[in-house]
Design a protein around this motif. Sequence first.
Motif, short mmCIF file in Angstrom:
data_model
loop_
_atom_site.label_atom_id
_atom_site.label_comp_id
_atom_site.label_asym_id
_atom_site.label_seq_id
_atom_site.Cartn_x
_atom_site.Cartn_y
_atom_site.Cartn_z
N GLU A 24 0.83 -1.21 0.00
CA GLU A 24 0.00 0.00 0.00
C GLU A 24 0.86 1.26 0.00
OE1 GLU A 24 -3.26 0.39 -0.44
OE2 GLU A 24 -3.54 -1.77 -0.60
N ILE A 25 1.98 1.22 0.69
CA ILE A 25 2.90 2.36 0.71
C ILE A 25 3.47 2.58 -0.69
CG2 ILE A 25 5.11 3.22 1.60
CD1 ILE A 25 4.40 1.63 4.22
N MET A 26 3.90 1.49 -1.33
CA MET A 26 4.43 1.59 -2.70
C MET A 26 3.35 2.10 -3.66
SD MET A 26 7.09 -1.61 -3.22
CE MET A 26 5.77 -2.78 -3.38
N LYS A 27 2.11 1.64 -3.48
CA LYS A 27 1.01 2.06 -4.35
C LYS A 27 0.76 3.56 -4.21
CE LYS A 27 -3.23 0.53 -3.55
NZ LYS A 27 -4.44 -0.32 -3.52
N TYR B 255 -13.08 10.01 4.74
CA TYR B 255 -12.97 8.56 4.86
C TYR B 255 -13.02 7.99 3.45
CZ TYR B 255 -13.70 3.97 7.08
OH TYR B 255 -13.56 2.67 7.53
N ILE B 256 -11.93 7.36 3.03
CA ILE B 256 -11.83 6.79 1.69
C ILE B 256 -11.53 5.31 1.81
CG2 ILE B 256 -10.50 6.80 -0.47
CD1 ILE B 256 -9.88 9.75 0.08
N THR B 257 -12.35 4.50 1.13
CA THR B 257 -12.04 3.07 1.08
C THR B 257 -11.15 2.82 -0.12
OG1 THR B 257 -14.09 2.63 -0.13
CG2 THR B 257 -14.13 2.30 2.26
N LYS B 258 -10.18 1.95 0.08
CA LYS B 258 -9.23 1.62 -0.98
C LYS B 258 -9.90 0.70 -1.99
CE LYS B 258 -5.46 1.48 2.37
NZ LYS B 258 -4.57 0.57 3.10
N PRO B 259 -10.05 1.16 -3.21
CA PRO B 259 -10.62 0.27 -4.23
C PRO B 259 -9.61 -0.77 -4.67
CG PRO B 259 -10.14 2.42 -5.17
CD PRO B 259 -9.79 2.49 -3.71
N THR B 260 -10.08 -1.86 -5.23
CA THR B 260 -9.17 -2.90 -5.70
C THR B 260 -8.54 -2.54 -7.04
OG1 THR B 260 -11.07 -4.10 -6.57
CG2 THR B 260 -10.25 -4.78 -4.43
N LYS B 261 -9.26 -1.82 -7.89
CA LYS B 261 -8.71 -1.42 -9.18
C LYS B 261 -7.81 -0.21 -9.00
CE LYS B 261 -11.09 -0.98 -12.83
NZ LYS B 261 -12.15 -0.56 -13.77
N TYR B 262 -6.60 -0.29 -9.58
CA TYR B 262 -5.65 0.81 -9.43
C TYR B 262 -6.17 2.11 -10.03
CZ TYR B 262 -1.54 3.71 -9.69
OH TYR B 262 -0.68 4.77 -9.57
N THR B 263 -6.85 2.03 -11.17
CA THR B 263 -7.36 3.25 -11.80
C THR B 263 -8.36 3.96 -10.90
OG1 THR B 263 -8.98 1.95 -13.03
CG2 THR B 263 -6.94 2.54 -14.19
N LYS C 261 -9.43 8.43 -6.97
CA LYS C 261 -9.79 8.87 -5.62
C LYS C 261 -8.70 9.75 -5.02
CE LYS C 261 -13.07 5.41 -3.99
NZ LYS C 261 -13.43 4.52 -2.87
N LEU C 262 -7.45 9.32 -5.17
CA LEU C 262 -6.36 10.11 -4.58
C LEU C 262 -6.14 11.41 -5.33
CD1 LEU C 262 -3.76 7.56 -3.26
CD2 LEU C 262 -5.59 8.72 -2.09
N LYS C 263 -6.33 11.39 -6.63
CA LYS C 263 -6.23 12.63 -7.39
C LYS C 263 -7.24 13.64 -6.87
CE LYS C 263 -6.66 14.50 -12.04
NZ LYS C 263 -7.10 14.25 -13.41
N SER C 264 -8.47 13.21 -6.67
CA SER C 264 -9.52 14.09 -6.14
C SER C 264 -9.18 14.58 -4.73
CB SER C 264 -10.87 13.37 -6.11
OG SER C 264 -11.28 13.05 -7.41
N LEU C 265 -8.67 13.68 -3.91
CA LEU C 265 -8.29 14.04 -2.54
C LEU C 265 -7.24 15.16 -2.54
CD1 LEU C 265 -8.19 13.36 0.59
CD2 LEU C 265 -6.24 11.92 -0.02
#
Length: 138
Positions: free
Chosen positions: A16-19, A108-116, A121-125
């Motif tokens: 998750e850190i690498m991602k 509160y953001i849930t980690k989706p399984t698909k990388y895209t 989500k992180l771009k929006s954050l």
Amino acid sequence: MIKEFKILLVEDDSIEIMKLRRTLDSLNLPHDIVEAGNGKEALEALEESDYLPDLILLDLNMPHMNGIEFLEHLKSDDILKLIPTVILTTSEDHKDILTCYRLGISGYITKPTKYTDYLEKLKSLFEYWNFNELTKAS
């Protein structure tokens, strides 16, 4: 203009850190990340020197001190409680979500399984926090 954030990433999973790092690189976001493997390490990082992050990204499921226990300590401190804290976790448990919001999280953001989906989500954050007045005031 993109503001460079100091981010405290509280996460025990190296993948998750690498991602997250890969996502920041692909989005060309020059944020400075300090890593902590659990809530206890995160509190130690916050108490050491004069390091105060602009944003905390917090997983919930970790050893030694989980995310909710960390939040309880963080939000009881008059200075640290002002740091925007966003949960980034796999937990979709409504009890966890409500508990975190009651403790004063910023999101509160849930980690989706698909990388895209994760990337979006992180771009929006980060776009949101780039324009948020709280981060400009610090």
